[in-house]
Design a protein around this motif. Sequence first.
Motif, PDB file in Angstrom:
ATOM      1  N   ASN A  58       0.667  -1.253   0.055  1.00 46.50           N
ATOM      2  CA  ASN A  58       0.051  -0.136   0.025  1.00 46.50           C
ATOM      3  C   ASN A  58       0.761   1.154  -0.001  1.00 46.50           C
ATOM      4  N   GLN A  59       2.012   1.144   0.967  1.00 45.30           N
ATOM      5  CA  GLN A  59       2.788   2.482   0.893  1.00 45.30           C
ATOM      6  C   GLN A  59       3.613   2.582  -0.609  1.00 45.30           C
ATOM      7  N   LYS A  76       2.472   1.633  -3.632  1.00 49.19           N
ATOM      8  CA  LYS A  76       1.377   2.198  -4.484  1.00 49.19           C
ATOM      9  C   LYS A  76       1.075   3.554  -4.362  1.00 49.19           C
ATOM     10  N   ASN A  77       1.235   4.076  -2.891  1.00 46.57           N
ATOM     11  CA  ASN A  77       0.881   5.449  -2.824  1.00 46.57           C
ATOM     12  C   ASN A  77       2.006   6.353  -3.130  1.00 46.57           C
ATOM     13  N   LYS A 112       1.616   6.670  -6.888  1.00 51.73           N
ATOM     14  CA  LYS A 112       0.152   7.521  -7.111  1.00 51.73           C
ATOM     15  C   LYS A 112       0.543   9.072  -6.978  1.00 51.73           C
TER      16      LYS A 112
END
Length: 169
Positions: free
Chosen positions: A149-150, A152-153, A156
């Motif tokens: 998640n980190q 991907k963030n 992003k």
Amino acid sequence: MLITTTLLFASLSPDVRRNSYIESLTNEPSYKVERSVNLNSVKESLYLFDSESTRLNNLIENIKVANVSNEVLNNSINILKNLPSLFLSNFNEENLYSSSYGTIVLEFYKADNSIFTIDIGKKSFGYFSESNNNIKHLEEDMSFSTDENQRKNSIKILIQDFLDFYVTE
């Protein structure tokens, strides 16, 4: 009709939603064909023109012959695969090179000589954009975290800043 459209749009993959957003900014379609290919036993959907898919493969091949570590190679491929097709379709392959520090550098120029540079290393990446000798975006040491998640963030944020750079005159 609005509810149906909203439900259809919500069910699309993030790539389609990202490309639809790009399309709304540029008034040009950023994808036409959805193709599914099996890469390393993982089914991925590609929303690129065939020429953009070829460009992505060419960029990956250019990175593979660069004198960089496997970590830098894998991180560079990961970022390239996540960049919007807008980047790939307008990127000059001559602006991809390895630095003396063992990193991969991608330099994206607009017609007005504004530049968006991404520097990809073993454990992190950084980027900046510059226009008229003014730095607009600057991110240093964005970690390639082991947390999905980190990671991907971080990518992003990179994509959002690139799109902001691209649409700003």
